[in-house]
Design an enzyme around this catalytic site. Structure first.
Site, mmCIF file in Angstrom:
data_model
loop_
_atom_site.group_PDB
_atom_site.id
_atom_site.type_symbol
_atom_site.label_atom_id
_atom_site.label_comp_id
_atom_site.label_asym_id
_atom_site.label_seq_id
_atom_site.Cartn_x
_atom_site.Cartn_y
_atom_site.Cartn_z
ATOM 1 N N HIS A 99 42.926 29.005 36.112
ATOM 2 C CA HIS A 99 42.230 30.020 36.910
ATOM 3 C C HIS A 99 40.953 30.450 36.210
ATOM 4 C CE1 HIS A 99 45.229 31.986 34.314
ATOM 5 N NE2 HIS A 99 44.342 32.955 34.161
ATOM 6 N N HIS A 101 38.524 33.734 35.871
ATOM 7 C CA HIS A 101 38.306 35.160 36.120
ATOM 8 C C HIS A 101 36.831 35.349 36.491
ATOM 9 C CE1 HIS A 101 42.099 36.605 34.143
ATOM 10 N NE2 HIS A 101 41.971 35.476 33.481
HETATM 11 P P1 AMP Z 1 45.306 34.962 31.990
HETATM 12 O O1 AMP Z 1 45.617 35.946 30.888
HETATM 13 O O2 AMP Z 1 43.935 34.356 31.863
HETATM 14 O O3 AMP Z 1 46.391 33.956 32.199
HETATM 15 O O4 AMP Z 1 45.202 35.868 33.296
HETATM 16 C C1 AMP Z 1 46.216 36.021 34.240
HETATM 17 C C2 AMP Z 1 45.735 37.070 35.227
HETATM 18 O O5 AMP Z 1 46.568 37.001 36.368
HETATM 19 C C3 AMP Z 1 45.788 38.507 34.703
HETATM 20 O O6 AMP Z 1 44.475 39.058 34.729
HETATM 21 C C4 AMP Z 1 46.727 39.206 35.677
HETATM 22 O O7 AMP Z 1 46.321 40.514 35.992
HETATM 23 C C5 AMP Z 1 46.660 38.302 36.905
HETATM 24 N N1 AMP Z 1 47.824 38.322 37.761
HETATM 25 C C6 AMP Z 1 49.109 38.132 37.393
HETATM 26 N N2 AMP Z 1 49.917 38.209 38.472
HETATM 27 C C7 AMP Z 1 49.109 38.432 39.537
HETATM 28 C C8 AMP Z 1 49.344 38.613 40.937
HETATM 29 N N3 AMP Z 1 50.583 38.570 41.472
HETATM 30 N N4 AMP Z 1 48.283 38.823 41.753
HETATM 31 C C9 AMP Z 1 47.035 38.871 41.224
HETATM 32 N N5 AMP Z 1 46.751 38.710 39.925
HETATM 33 C C10 AMP Z 1 47.779 38.492 39.086
#
Ligand code: AMP
Ligand code: ZN
Length: 139
Positions: A99, A101
């Site tokens: 993903h 950000h």
């Molecule tokens: P990372 O630390 O780069 O893996 O980021 C994962 C991101 O996913 C975090 O910023 C979380 O807030 C986001 N996240 C986790 N679960 C969900 C969800 N159900 N809907 C939207 N964002 C999510």
């Protein structure tokens, strides 16, 4: 992958606030925003990290990242945008579905990245690493 939260968002079994969707790419709001308006861009097919993603799909992901960043600037009046992308737990990746950000930034929003530059011992150390990377590049 039923145990992957982002695959479940793609399938619609976990709700999300969608921003953009096509046959291969989904953009939606991050539920834990660093700055309000923080969005995520993912491929619909599960790949763990950026290096697993085929180049054509990576290009499509980046094109959506670019469009979401532009929308943050026009719709939210963001003054700037950070793109953040982590691969592997040691790099801070929590959700193992690749993903991007897309984080809107505002003058005086108070956020600071913990980014502390270090130094090479000598220029040769840097050029040796560059040589190793050049040799390892996949054409
Ligand atoms: P990372 O630390 O780069 O893996 O980021 C994962 C991101 O996913 C975090 O910023 C979380 O807030 C986001 N996240 C986790 N679960 C969900 C969800 N159900 N809907 C939207 N964002 C999510
Ligand atoms: Zn997944």
């Amino acid at each position: 992958m039923n145990d992957c939260i982002f695959c479940r968002i793609v399938q619609g079994t976990v709700p999300s606030a969608k921003i953009y969707e096509d046959d291969a790419v989904l953009a939606f709001m991050d539920i834990g925003p660093i700055i309000k308006g923080h969005a995520l861009v993912i491929p619909k097919v599960h790949y763990a990290t950026l290096t697993d993603v085929p180049p054509d799909l990576a290009a499509r992901l980046i094109a959506v990242v670019q469009r979401v960043a532009a929308a943050q600037q026009t719709a939210l009046q963001a003054d700037g945008v950070n793109i953040h992308q982590s691969n592997g737990a040691c790099a801070g990746q929590v959700v193992p579905h690749v993903h991007f950000h897309v984080i809107p930034r505002f003058t005086n929003d108070g956020h600071r990245w913990n980014w502390a530059a270090t130094k090479y011992e000598a220029p040769a150390e840097m050029t040796a690493l560059a040589q190793r990377l050049r040799a390892a590049l996949i054409p």
